[in-house]
Write an enzyme that holds these catalytic residues in place. Structure first.
Site, PDB file in Angstrom:
ATOM      1  N   GLU A  83      60.221 -44.743  37.223  1.00  0.00           N
ATOM      2  CA  GLU A  83      59.452 -44.691  38.479  1.00  0.00           C
ATOM      3  C   GLU A  83      58.325 -45.729  38.490  1.00  0.00           C
ATOM      4  O   GLU A  83      58.092 -46.400  39.495  1.00  0.00           O
ATOM      5  CB  GLU A  83      58.859 -43.294  38.693  1.00  0.00           C
ATOM      6  N   HIS A 120      60.277 -29.188  41.178  1.00  0.00           N
ATOM      7  CA  HIS A 120      61.103 -29.721  42.266  1.00  0.00           C
ATOM      8  C   HIS A 120      60.611 -29.175  43.600  1.00  0.00           C
ATOM      9  O   HIS A 120      61.372 -29.081  44.544  1.00  0.00           O
ATOM     10  CB  HIS A 120      62.577 -29.326  42.073  1.00  0.00           C
TER      11      HIS A 120
END
Ligand SMILES: Cc1ncc(C[n+]2csc(CCOP(=O)(O)OP(=O)(O)O)c2C)c(N)n1
Length: 659
Positions: free
Chosen positions: A398, A465
């Protein structure tokens, strides 16, 4: 020291000599100024000049270099006017950052230099981004980026090398192995013997050079660059050297054994090269003296001009405005009335597709977004239409990918980076808040990057999540944040975000993907960033919200029989629509701010404070907030329901109505 002049002419050797002398002479002058209190801080590159100078001169003038804090020789070799360079060191307006950043922390596209941020490692991925842009445009260019041996311990180093290897990016990673990272010696920094051992592990060619030998560095980089231009790929060059002074001048050198200084003093890159040229009769005593005189005059001249320049005068509005690249958003209406019922997820996909058609320089990057179509299938079919160059699967890196976005902006390309889940953005946090967000303010370089953030709870996906993390970014000047709640807004705001040359965090609630649909224009259109939308015009209580909160508020409105709600959907969180908020407060005099993010430090706190400060006389009741519990997002559905504010919304509204 062994110099091999190969077929370099005397003039070429003299040019190299002048180039290595310049940073040395500037530094010697700076050390005097430091002692006189005329400059505040200095990171010395004495003893390491051959690496900066050799590397910079080996590249073409329009190839990007990304230097660090000991690379004065890069700046001088790119012929930056010394008065501007010194003005930069002194925080003067005629420097490169309007006095906003210090020493070598600046970039200048005119000179094809992108300077560092203090965090060191993030720099490496920016080089990847510049190289990717070059590769996509078939430019046959090389980008060179520096790292110290200490900075190479950062995860950013691994990510940048890994992505460069996988994507075959034309980057030279120049590692200056000077034995210390601040006071930490190599044996406390890493366990391997040498950096070139890492090359094969990444699938990267690696070379080692004597970093104090100007000709060796110059020659090696020249050859590497020539080979990379023809056959694009990354290369690691480890330059063995030594830091002859403290980390910075105030920090001393007590921790360095004296014999190391003695050993390396004999290898001084400037003195040795000078001696070599004198002995080889390339340089005469007289020429040497006149070169030194000339440089001395240039340095003094630059210093005088810089010292004569006044310190900046703060202009509040300019300071605030310069966080962003100016952009007059033109709202684009759909070209026809054609509409189709689209789910939220399809609206996002539509926007991406139409923006890809509109901007050939737009590149999409994310994990599994290519053939697989992304975990939410938003980019399904994109590879067939736009090709793999523009729809790029990324490794799990990322931080590097976000840094690459900034690098691509330097080269005028747009990028969209998809976080697989908004939660994972923490792995790239520094790039966003330190690099993308601050770059325009610091040196006028915008980051034309949209970060897509599939966010939110409600599907029993647990703490990693499900997070709402918009507040992490809300606190960061330089970013924009949009957060649509309907398919119409999702498409129009994503198009707008991709048009905007500034970094935009685009939040998309996963629970809305397939649960709501709406007739939306088939054609391309945009919605104004920073503009809220009135969802319901009730009269008893105002709910200010965004994202999933809009749907909870609408549902409650339907359930309430004896009261009506004014619902304002903020749509944009940074900037947020203060006028619409004021109007919404005025409508009912009672305000409840609702968001899915946790309460403490959430966006609601800021809006409530603003209402308190600016709309006090419009209020009939204290401003209230309802948000998620101040806990992590729990997994089991009963716990998750208790976590979310929907549970407490009705009760809160009823309390407020009877206040
Ligand atoms: C992320 C981060 N951690 C710590 C620091 C503080 N710091 C600045 S330079 C430095 C040492 C860097 O060593 P190295 O990369 O070997 O470069 P050198 O200074 O030796 O040229 C440290 C610890 C920092 N700037 N950024």
């Amino acid at each position: 020291m062994n110099y091999n002049r190969k077929d370099y002419t005397d003039d070429e050797l003299l040019a190299l000599y002048k180039a290595i002398l310049k940073p040395r002479m500037i530094e010697e002058r700076m050390l005097v100024l430091l002692r006189q209190g005329k400059i505040s801080k200095w990171f010395s590159g004495i003893g390491q000049e051959a690496i900066s100078v050799g590397s910079a001169l080996a590249l073409e003038q329009d190839e990007y270099i990304l230097p660090l804090h000991r690379n004065l020789g890069v700046f001088t070799s790119r012929d930056i006017p010394l008065d501007r360079l010194f003005a930069q060191f002194q925080g003067k307006t005629t420097g490169f950052t309007k006095g906003r950043d210090r020493s070598f922390h600046f970039g200048t596209n005119e000179h094809h230099i992108v300077g560092m941020i203090s965090h060191l490692g993030p720099q490496l991925a920016v080089a990847d981004g510049i190289a990717l842009a070059d590769l996509l445009e078939n430019k046959e260019k090389v980008t060179l980026v520096f790292s110290g041996d200490g900075g190479a311990s950062e995860g950013d180093f691994h990510e940048a090398l890994n992505v460069a290897a996988v994507w075959g990016l034309p980057v030279i990673f120049m590692i200056e192995n000077n034995g210390y990272g601040l006071s930490t010696p190599s044996n406390e920094q890493f366990k391997f013997n040498q950096f070139i051992d890492k090359g094969p592990a990444y699938g990267i060619d690696a070379l080692q050079v004597d970093g104090n030998n100007l000709l060796e560095v110059y020659d090696t980089v020249r050859q590497a660059a020539a080979s990379i231009r023809k056959n694009p790929r990354p290369m690691l060059i480890e330059a063995m050297t030594f830091r002859m002074r403290g980390h910075e001048e105030a920090s001393g050198t007590k921790y360095v054994p004296q014999e190391l200084f003695e050993k390396w003093a004999k290898k001084d890159p400037v003195e040795n090269f000078e001696k070599y040229l004198l002995e080889g009769l390339v340089l005469t005593q007289k020429t040497m003296e006149s070169i030194k005189e000339e440089l001395k005059a240039e340095i003094e001249d630059g210093l005088q001009t810089a010292f004569a320049t006044p310190m900046p005068v703060a202009d509040r509005q300019e300071e605030i405005d310069d966080m962003y690249k100016p952009f007059d958003q033109e709202i684009i209406q759909p070209a026809s009335d054609a509409k189709t019922e689209r789910r939220f997820v399809d609206a996002i996909s539509d926007a991406l597709r139409q923006s890809m058609e509109r901007y050939p320089e737009l590149v999409l990057m994310g994990q599994d977004i290519a053939e697989y179509g992304g975990v939410f299938k938003i980019t399904e079919g994109f590879v067939e239409k736009f090709g793999k160059d523009r729809v790029r699967n990324t490794p799990l890196c990322e931080s590097a990918i976000l840094g690459i976005g900034l690098g691509m902006s330097v080269r005028g390309q747009k990028s969209m980076v998809e976080m697989q889940f908004a939660d994972f953005v923490s792995a790239g946090f520094s790039q966003i808040v330190n690099n993308l967000a601050k770059s325009h303010y610091r040196w006028g370089q915008n980051a034309d990057v949209v970060v897509r953030m599939p966010t939110g709870a409600g599907s029993a996906a647990g703490p990693f999540h499900s997070q709402s993390n918009e507040a992490w970014f809300f606190h960061t000047p330089g970013l924009k944040i949009v957060y649509p709640s309907s398919p119409y807004d999702a498409k129009g705001l994503l198009n707008a975000a991709l048009e905007d040359p500034n970094p935009v965090m685009y939040f998309e609630h996963k629970m809305l993907y397939r649960s709501i649909s709406q007739e939306i224009p088939d054609d391309y259109y945009t919605i104004e960033i920073g503009k809220a939308r009135t969802v319901a015009e009730g009269t008893d209580l105002t709910i200010i919200t965004y994202g999933m909160g809009v749907h909870w508020a609408k549902q409650l409105q339907q359930e309430l029989t004896d009261a009506s709600l004014y619902i304002l959907d903020l749509r944009s969180l940074l900037p947020w629509d203060k006028e619409a908020v004021r109007e919404a407060v005025a409508k009912t005099g009672r305000v409840l701010i609702l968001h899915e993010d946790t309460l403490t430090g959430g966006i609601g706190g800021e809006i409530a404070a603003w209402i308190g400060e600016n709309c006090f006389e419009l209020l009939d009741a204290p401003v209230a907030r309802v948000a998620s519990l101040d806990t992590a997002v729990p997994f089991a559905p009963p716990l998750e329901q208790e976590f979310l504010p929907k549970q407490r919304l009705r009760e809160k509204v009823e309390t407020m109505l009877s206040y």
